[in-house]
Scaffold this active site. Structure first.
Site, short mmCIF file in Angstrom:
data_model
loop_
_atom_site.label_atom_id
_atom_site.label_comp_id
_atom_site.label_asym_id
_atom_site.label_seq_id
_atom_site.Cartn_x
_atom_site.Cartn_y
_atom_site.Cartn_z
N SER A 100 0.85 -1.23 -0.02
CA SER A 100 0.15 0.08 -0.17
C SER A 100 0.79 1.28 0.00
O SER A 100 1.84 1.30 0.18
CB SER A 100 -0.83 0.09 1.21
OG SER A 100 -1.77 -1.21 1.19
N SER A 141 -3.23 -3.76 -3.22
CA SER A 141 -2.79 -2.43 -2.65
C SER A 141 -3.81 -1.60 -2.15
O SER A 141 -4.55 -1.11 -3.09
CB SER A 141 -1.92 -1.86 -3.77
OG SER A 141 -0.93 -0.82 -3.45
N ASP A 167 -4.02 2.34 -2.06
CA ASP A 167 -3.27 3.43 -2.60
C ASP A 167 -4.04 4.86 -2.38
O ASP A 167 -5.14 5.10 -2.87
CB ASP A 167 -2.99 3.45 -3.98
CG ASP A 167 -2.09 2.12 -4.32
OD1 ASP A 167 -1.13 1.86 -3.33
OD2 ASP A 167 -2.52 1.46 -5.35
#
Length: 326
Positions: free
Chosen positions: A230, A268, A270
């Site tokens: 992340s 992830s 983000d």
């Protein structure tokens, strides 16, 4: 000369180049299986009674960003921004409530929106131990100050890994003009994402430009889980922007991850949050392009800085190398 080229690094090349923005770290590292911590971004005077205009963007939402929905809905930031490891995020949010309750300015406050971002440092740190306490969070806030910022394996970035290398906290800033007035935009990154490292927008790093702790040059990071991880990006500026415009700036920060090779993988989370310390009226949208470019540049520099400042680390039976330029 392009518009982006007219913007230069700030005095400290850090998010603290934006007036009134302070940063504090608490690092927890026992040399064995605890490698985690807290990083606090504290705009001067921030409190429920004096919120700052803010915007938020989720590039891929597989993560936790506590407080983001109210930021999106109201376009306001009323809390320090705290970054930490995934399973400590909820204690950090509770600690922010304690911070608010202890401040005499907030004696009549009945609702509060703590803002906490997280990345998973479980590869190098015993994340289930949840070593971050309320005292650590409050100390990071109290210790926040101006000037240069320690980067790499420090604070919330202590146990983070990005692009196959040891990463962590990175920061950068760009100064220039927006609509004829001086302006600064700064980025603080908590880097923990997957992909294949690129430098200066080029192909994956190769050809002897990179060396990994004195070993032979490598073409990519050592981590074979390239899509995991992340990234949390905190963007601060003194440009006069409204909340909608700040959400546009936050998008550019997430877009900037592509410059260093982010895969934006399924696993992830983000995120970017952007705020301004300015109290002036917003500039026209048509004037924003130079600021967008400066945000991309500062994000790229912050992410590379998080890699170059980090040190190799071993924890939980895993070893992660550090990136070094020849």
């Amino acid at each position: 000369m392009t518009r982006a080229a007219q913007w230069r690094p700030g005095p400290h090349d850090a998010v603290t180049d934006v007036p009134g923005v302070h940063v504090g770290h608490v690092t927890l590292d026992d040399g064995a299986d605890i490698h985690t911590g807290v990083t606090a971004i504290v705009p001067a005077g921030i409190c429920p009674g004096s919120p700052l205009p803010a915007g938020f963007f989720s590039g891929n939402g597989r993560g936790k960003f506590i407080g983001s929905t109210q930021v999106e809905e109201l376009g306001e930031l009323e809390s320090p921004i705290v970054l930490t490891g995934t399973l400590s995020a909820f204690r950090a949010a509770d600690a922010l409530v304690s911070w608010m309750l202890a401040d005499p300015r907030h004696h009549d406050v009945l609702s509060f929106n703590p803002v906490v971002g997280e990345c998973n440092d479980g590869r190098l740190s015993d994340i289930r131990a949840r070593p971050v306490t309320e005292a650590h969070v409050l100390h990071a806030i109290a210790a926040a100050g101006p000037g240069p910022i320690e980067q790499g394996s420090v604070g919330a970035g202590t146990g983070m890994v990005a692009l196959g290398y040891k990463a962590g906290i990175g920061t950068a800033a760009r100064t220039g003009e927006l609509g004829g007035r001086p302006c600064t935009v700064g980025v603080l990154a908590l880097a923990n994402f997957g992909g294949r490292l690129r430098l200066a927008g080029g192909a994956p790093a190769a050809g002897g430009r990179l060396r990994l702790d004195g070993r032979e040059p490598v073409a990519e990071g050592a981590d074979d889980r390239r899509d995991n991880g992340s990234c949390v990006l905190v963007v601060a500026t003194d440009a006069p922007l409204d909340a909608r415009q700040l959400a546009r700036v936050a998008r550019r920060a997430v877009f900037g991850m592509a410059r260093v090779g982010s895969s934006y993988g399924h696993e992830s989370g983000d995120y970017a949050i952007a705020f301004t310390v300015s109290t002036e009226g917003a500039v026209p949208d048509a004037a924003l392009s130079p600021l967008f470019e400066a945000t991309l540049d500062a994000t790229e520099a912050a992410l590379i800085g998080s890699l170059l400042a980090a040190r190799p680390m071993t924890g939980r039976g895993n070893s992660v190398p550090a990136l070094r330029l020849e």
